[in-house]
Design an enzyme around this catalytic site. Structure first.
Site, PDB file in Angstrom:
ATOM      1  N   ILE A   1       0.758  -1.277  -0.087  1.00  0.00           N
ATOM      2  CA  ILE A   1      -0.049  -0.031   0.091  1.00  0.00           C
ATOM      3  C   ILE A   1       0.764   1.517   0.022  1.00  0.00           C
ATOM      4  CG2 ILE A   1      -1.983  -1.072   0.912  1.00  0.00           C
ATOM      5  CD1 ILE A   1      -1.113  -0.059   3.678  1.00  0.00           C
TER       6      ILE A   1
ATOM      7  N   HIS B   1      -4.762  -3.906  -2.409  1.00  0.00           N
ATOM      8  CA  HIS B   1      -4.803  -3.873  -1.144  1.00  0.00           C
ATOM      9  C   HIS B   1      -4.793  -2.477  -1.025  1.00  0.00           C
ATOM     10  CE1 HIS B   1      -3.625  -7.794   0.434  1.00  0.00           C
ATOM     11  NE2 HIS B   1      -4.377  -7.635  -0.174  1.00  0.00           N
TER      12      HIS B   1
ATOM     13  N   THR C   1       6.482 -12.078  -0.551  1.00  0.00           N
ATOM     14  CA  THR C   1       4.793 -12.322   0.496  1.00  0.00           C
ATOM     15  C   THR C   1       5.466 -13.578   1.002  1.00  0.00           C
ATOM     16  OG1 THR C   1       2.500 -12.656  -0.546  1.00  0.00           O
ATOM     17  CG2 THR C   1       4.144 -12.969  -2.263  1.00  0.00           C
ATOM     18  N   SER C   2       4.361 -13.809   1.518  1.00  0.00           N
ATOM     19  CA  SER C   2       4.335 -15.658   2.751  1.00  0.00           C
ATOM     20  C   SER C   2       3.009 -15.924   2.085  1.00  0.00           C
ATOM     21  CB  SER C   2       3.828 -15.052   4.265  1.00  0.00           C
ATOM     22  OG  SER C   2       3.361 -14.585   4.532  1.00  0.00           O
TER      23      SER C   2
ATOM     24  N   ASN D   1      12.173 -15.696  -1.515  1.00  0.00           N
ATOM     25  CA  ASN D   1      11.113 -15.214  -1.375  1.00  0.00           C
ATOM     26  C   ASN D   1      12.169 -15.212   0.226  1.00  0.00           C
ATOM     27  OD1 ASN D   1       8.929 -13.138   0.379  1.00  0.00           O
ATOM     28  ND2 ASN D   1       8.779 -15.081   1.788  1.00  0.00           N
TER      29      ASN D   1
HETATM   30  P1  NAD Z   1       4.126 -11.059   4.861  1.00  0.00           P
HETATM   31  O1  NAD Z   1       4.803  -9.888   5.799  1.00  0.00           O
HETATM   32  O2  NAD Z   1       3.119 -12.100   4.983  1.00  0.00           O
HETATM   33  O3  NAD Z   1       5.439 -11.902   4.532  1.00  0.00           O
HETATM   34  C1  NAD Z   1       6.506 -10.667   3.559  1.00  0.00           C
HETATM   35  C2  NAD Z   1       7.240 -12.414   3.059  1.00  0.00           C
HETATM   36  O4  NAD Z   1       8.647 -11.637   2.791  1.00  0.00           O
HETATM   37  C3  NAD Z   1       7.977 -12.801   4.498  1.00  0.00           C
HETATM   38  O5  NAD Z   1       7.788 -14.159   3.931  1.00  0.00           O
HETATM   39  C4  NAD Z   1       9.829 -12.726   4.491  1.00  0.00           C
HETATM   40  O6  NAD Z   1      10.205 -13.819   4.652  1.00  0.00           O
HETATM   41  C5  NAD Z   1      10.084 -11.722   2.848  1.00  0.00           C
HETATM   42  N1  NAD Z   1      10.613 -10.772   2.593  1.00  0.00           N
HETATM   43  C6  NAD Z   1      10.899  -9.883   4.034  1.00  0.00           C
HETATM   44  N2  NAD Z   1      11.824  -9.096   3.297  1.00  0.00           N
HETATM   45  C7  NAD Z   1      12.474  -9.430   2.220  1.00  0.00           C
HETATM   46  C8  NAD Z   1      13.368  -9.345   1.106  1.00  0.00           C
HETATM   47  N3  NAD Z   1      13.899  -7.947   1.353  1.00  0.00           N
HETATM   48  N4  NAD Z   1      13.576  -9.952   0.095  1.00  0.00           N
HETATM   49  C9  NAD Z   1      12.681 -11.299   0.201  1.00  0.00           C
HETATM   50  N5  NAD Z   1      11.878 -11.421   0.947  1.00  0.00           N
HETATM   51  C10 NAD Z   1      12.032 -11.322   2.225  1.00  0.00           C
HETATM   52  O7  NAD Z   1       4.290 -10.064   3.495  1.00  0.00           O
HETATM   53  P2  NAD Z   1       3.098  -9.824   2.679  1.00  0.00           P
HETATM   54  O8  NAD Z   1       2.158 -11.107   2.565  1.00  0.00           O
HETATM   55  O9  NAD Z   1       2.651  -8.832   2.127  1.00  0.00           O
HETATM   56  O10 NAD Z   1       1.180  -9.915   3.172  1.00  0.00           O
HETATM   57  C11 NAD Z   1       1.041  -8.642   4.663  1.00  0.00           C
HETATM   58  C12 NAD Z   1       0.171  -7.891   4.093  1.00  0.00           C
HETATM   59  O11 NAD Z   1       0.531  -6.642   4.759  1.00  0.00           O
HETATM   60  C13 NAD Z   1      -0.057  -7.723   2.961  1.00  0.00           C
HETATM   61  O12 NAD Z   1      -1.442  -7.581   2.156  1.00  0.00           O
HETATM   62  C14 NAD Z   1       0.302  -6.263   2.258  1.00  0.00           C
HETATM   63  O13 NAD Z   1      -1.026  -5.013   1.881  1.00  0.00           O
HETATM   64  C15 NAD Z   1       0.588  -5.751   3.972  1.00  0.00           C
HETATM   65  N6  NAD Z   1       1.217  -4.944   4.867  1.00  0.00           N
HETATM   66  C16 NAD Z   1       2.094  -4.246   3.538  1.00  0.00           C
HETATM   67  C17 NAD Z   1       2.853  -2.888   3.412  1.00  0.00           C
HETATM   68  C18 NAD Z   1       3.629  -1.971   2.540  1.00  0.00           C
HETATM   69  O14 NAD Z   1       3.087  -1.763   1.708  1.00  0.00           O
HETATM   70  N7  NAD Z   1       5.123  -1.632   2.364  1.00  0.00           N
HETATM   71  C19 NAD Z   1       3.964  -3.652   4.595  1.00  0.00           C
HETATM   72  C20 NAD Z   1       3.238  -4.650   5.361  1.00  0.00           C
HETATM   73  C21 NAD Z   1       2.179  -4.816   5.440  1.00  0.00           C
END
Ligand code: NAD
Length: 242
Positions: free
Chosen positions: A100, A116, A185-186, A208
């Site tokens: 987002i 989202h 993404t998880s 990931n």
């Molecule tokens: P998540 O937090 O569930 O998973 C993040 C994944 O990314 C983890 O598995 C982790 O191992 C991996 N990761 C972290 N840093 C990394 C890197 N540098 N390179 C490769 N992999 C890396 O995130 P999600 O699956 O996106 O779900 C979380 C929800 O929260 C989403 O819907 C999202 O909209 C929201 N969110 C958004 C932000 C943002 O906009 N930046 C931040 C936090 C959460």
């Protein structure tokens, strides 16, 4: 086959990303090792960012939102930049993101499906007037419109549906890709995580840090940092050719 081989041979790449794409820009993810879900809150973050909590406890929602979800000073990292270059070079069709933070557009990407929503769009729940993210930052407590209504970020909270047009565009892009790169993404937030199953192309690549439920189905799995991995690949732009 290496990722370089795959990207060299692809003409319709789609990138599907999540919070891990922006951790190298300094924005914490939710479920990674330094993620928000590992921190201790009196109320779990999943609850705070739900629609029912927003309406029942807007003060607490906005305290968490300003503190943990608004990161307006963050800058695009090597992953955001490389994807924007691939789109300009005609190699990438679209970015589908669960994020987002607007960093793909800040890097220059044009076709971005924000499943989202975005912190950069906000509107009054009463009169629909639009407000920029800076309005939310500058306000205190519950941000109010000039008409008195609550100004709500256009982010999809838990319990809220995704936008129909965004879903349609994202699924069409994924279904027409020759290579799908899933990264940062998880794959645990639904329905977004299920979108990957619409891919019909040749190469499913996962980048990931931690393992995901998709690892066993991929052509290539890299448990590495997405900014480092994509940053090392060519841009395919004529001006960058050595
Ligand atoms: P998540 O937090 O569930 O998973 C993040 C994944 O990314 C983890 O598995 C982790 O191992 C991996 N990761 C972290 N840093 C990394 C890197 N540098 N390179 C490769 N992999 C890396 O995130 P999600 O699956 O996106 O779900 C979380 C929800 O929260 C989403 O819907 C999202 O909209 C929201 N969110 C958004 C932000 C943002 O906009 N930046 C931040 C936090 C959460």
């Amino acid at each position: 086959m290496t990722l370089l081989d795959i990207v060299n041979n692809s003409r319709r790449i789609v990138f599907f990303g999540g919070a891990g794409v922006s951790t190298e820009s300094g924005i914490p993810d939710f479920r990674g090792q330094d993620g928000l879900y590992r921190m201790k809150y009196a109320v779990p973050p999943e609850t705070i960012i739900s629609a029912s909590y927003f309406h029942a406890h807007p003060e607490e929602f906005f305290r968490f939102y300003r503190d943990k979800m608004l990161a307006l000073n963050a800058q695009p990292n090597a992953a955001h930049k490389k994807l924007a270059q691939w789109e300009r070079a005609g190699k990438l069709l679209a970015v589908v993101t669960q994020n987002i933070d607007g960093l793909h557009q800040a890097a220059g990407s044009r076709r971005v499906y924000e499943l989202h929503g975005s912190v950069h769009r906000n509107h009054c729940l009463a009169c629909k007037k639009s407000y920029p993210a800076s309005f939310i930052v500058r306000s205190s407590g519950v941000p109010r419109c000039s008409c008195g209504g609550i100004v709500k970020p256009d982010v999809v909270l838990y319990e809220e549906p995704l936008d129909g047009e965004v879903i349609e565009g994202a699924l069409a892009a994924i279904a027409s890709a020759d290579t799908l790169i899933v990264a940062g993404t998880s794959l645990t937030v639904y329905p977004a995580a299920s979108f990957v199953s619409y891919f019909r192309g040749e190469n499913l690549v996962l980048i990931n840090r931690d393992p995901t439920p998709l690892d066993g189905q991929c052509t290539l799995v890299l448990h590495e940092k997405v900014g480092q991995v994509l940053g090392a690949l060519p841009s395919y732009l004529p001006e960058d050719t050595p």
